[in-house]
Design a protein around this motif. Sequence first.
Motif, short mmCIF file in Angstrom:
data_model
loop_
_atom_site.label_atom_id
_atom_site.label_comp_id
_atom_site.label_asym_id
_atom_site.label_seq_id
_atom_site.Cartn_x
_atom_site.Cartn_y
_atom_site.Cartn_z
N SER A 140 84.92 47.96 18.92
CA SER A 140 85.73 48.04 17.70
C SER A 140 86.63 49.26 17.80
CB SER A 140 84.81 48.16 16.48
OG SER A 140 84.13 46.94 16.26
N SER A 143 87.19 51.93 12.63
CA SER A 143 86.08 51.00 12.41
C SER A 143 84.74 51.71 12.63
CB SER A 143 86.18 49.79 13.34
OG SER A 143 87.26 48.96 12.96
N PRO A 160 86.77 49.05 23.64
CA PRO A 160 87.75 48.09 23.07
C PRO A 160 89.10 48.22 23.76
CG PRO A 160 87.61 50.01 21.66
CD PRO A 160 86.67 50.26 22.82
N LEU A 171 93.19 44.85 22.92
CA LEU A 171 93.46 43.42 23.05
C LEU A 171 94.17 42.90 21.82
CD1 LEU A 171 90.31 41.90 24.75
CD2 LEU A 171 92.43 42.71 25.74
N THR A 189 84.57 42.15 30.01
CA THR A 189 84.33 42.34 28.57
C THR A 189 85.28 41.56 27.67
OG1 THR A 189 85.79 44.25 28.26
CG2 THR A 189 83.56 44.71 29.08
P1 GDP Z 1 89.27 45.00 13.12
O1 GDP Z 1 88.54 45.83 12.09
O2 GDP Z 1 89.41 43.56 12.74
O3 GDP Z 1 90.51 45.64 13.66
O4 GDP Z 1 88.30 44.89 14.34
P2 GDP Z 1 87.51 45.90 15.26
O5 GDP Z 1 87.80 47.33 14.97
O6 GDP Z 1 86.09 45.46 15.29
O7 GDP Z 1 88.12 45.49 16.65
C1 GDP Z 1 89.40 45.86 17.10
C2 GDP Z 1 89.29 46.14 18.57
O8 GDP Z 1 88.64 45.04 19.21
C3 GDP Z 1 90.64 46.27 19.26
O9 GDP Z 1 90.76 47.59 19.73
C4 GDP Z 1 90.54 45.28 20.44
O10 GDP Z 1 91.02 45.81 21.65
C5 GDP Z 1 89.06 45.02 20.54
N1 GDP Z 1 88.74 43.69 21.06
C6 GDP Z 1 89.08 42.51 20.52
N2 GDP Z 1 88.63 41.50 21.30
C7 GDP Z 1 87.99 42.08 22.35
C8 GDP Z 1 87.32 41.55 23.51
O11 GDP Z 1 87.23 40.34 23.72
N3 GDP Z 1 86.78 42.46 24.39
C9 GDP Z 1 86.89 43.82 24.19
N4 GDP Z 1 86.35 44.65 25.09
N5 GDP Z 1 87.52 44.34 23.11
C10 GDP Z 1 88.05 43.47 22.21
#
Ligand code: GDP
Length: 313
Positions: free
Chosen positions: A198, A203, A230, A237, A294
């Motif tokens: 995240s 987050s 992430p 991503l 990942t």
């Molecule tokens: P938000 O609150 O919806 O923005 O979600 P998060 O903070 O949980 O996730 C955002 C991060 O998830 C971003 O920095 C993305 O790069 C990362 N992310 C999304 N999909 C993937 C994945 O399949 N693999 C990895 N390693 N990171 C991911």
Amino acid sequence: MSWVALAGGVGGAKFARGLVKIAQQQQQTLHIIVNTGDDFSMHGLAISPDIDTMLYTLSGAANPDTGWGIAEDTFAAHNQLAKLGGESWFWLGDRDLATHIMRTQLLRAGRTLTQVTSYLAQRLGVPNHAQILPMTNDPVATELLSNGAWLAFQEYFVKLRHDVPISAVRFQGIESAQITAEVSAAVAAAEILFFCPSNPLVSIEPILATGAMRALLTAKKNIPRVGVSPIIGGKALKGPADRMMTELGAESSALGVARYYRDILDIFVLDSEDAALQSAVEQETGMRVIVADTVMRNEEDSVRLAEYIIQKL
Ligand code: GDP
């Protein structure tokens, strides 16, 4: 005994759904502590975007194209609200609206956000061994400083499509926010701690900044504490995590993320694209590195990644 994962929305939920499957196979309980700093109110309704993404993903209802909202939801109410001159920059599907109406009613009736989340998880069909825990029941609001003005998180993220520079982050209300009894019990019983991939700054950081959370996790040195990057190849991503890191003075790379977590994690998962960073991460942070694929395009990818990491611990 249980596993504990810290998560935001889309990246967090994608990894959590893999953990849920493996936890079930290994007869573990998985407690997922979710960021509530993005929570806000719209049309008088209490909206918890990260919790909702987790609820919908773990119950199999999530929209696979967006990562948020409910698959095949319709937007009749949203469009009608727009027609009536209501605010329409934050998309709320018709079925999604029902979640927010129910949450708002239950909160008004005096239930805590933790109780409401548990109720919604049960009604939506999240597996029983996965407990979604809000990081706090107290109000916390993430804000970003952009061109001298503080923006509410959703204003930055959705309304302005994170297309403005930022120079600082703050979490309004964090000084008085407490972790819940459920969060502290889960941390006390944790056998493995995961940081989902995240956004570290908006987050994971709010979760760590709540009450005694950071101190509790820092002191938990006798269990594997593992984080998944992430940032892959220097880029997020999805979303603004890479740009945010640069704007706030960190390096936008998996190494930058590892540095950010160096005092709290023991193991760091790099994407195979970043395998060349392994020795830099190990030398600079003292963490052990696991290199894995990942990128999670579907549920199988999530399960495979969770299984691989757990078997390497
Ligand atoms: P938000 O609150 O919806 O923005 O979600 P998060 O903070 O949980 O996730 C955002 C991060 O998830 C971003 O920095 C993305 O790069 C990362 N992310 C999304 N999909 C993937 C994945 O399949 N693999 C990895 N390693 N990171 C991911």
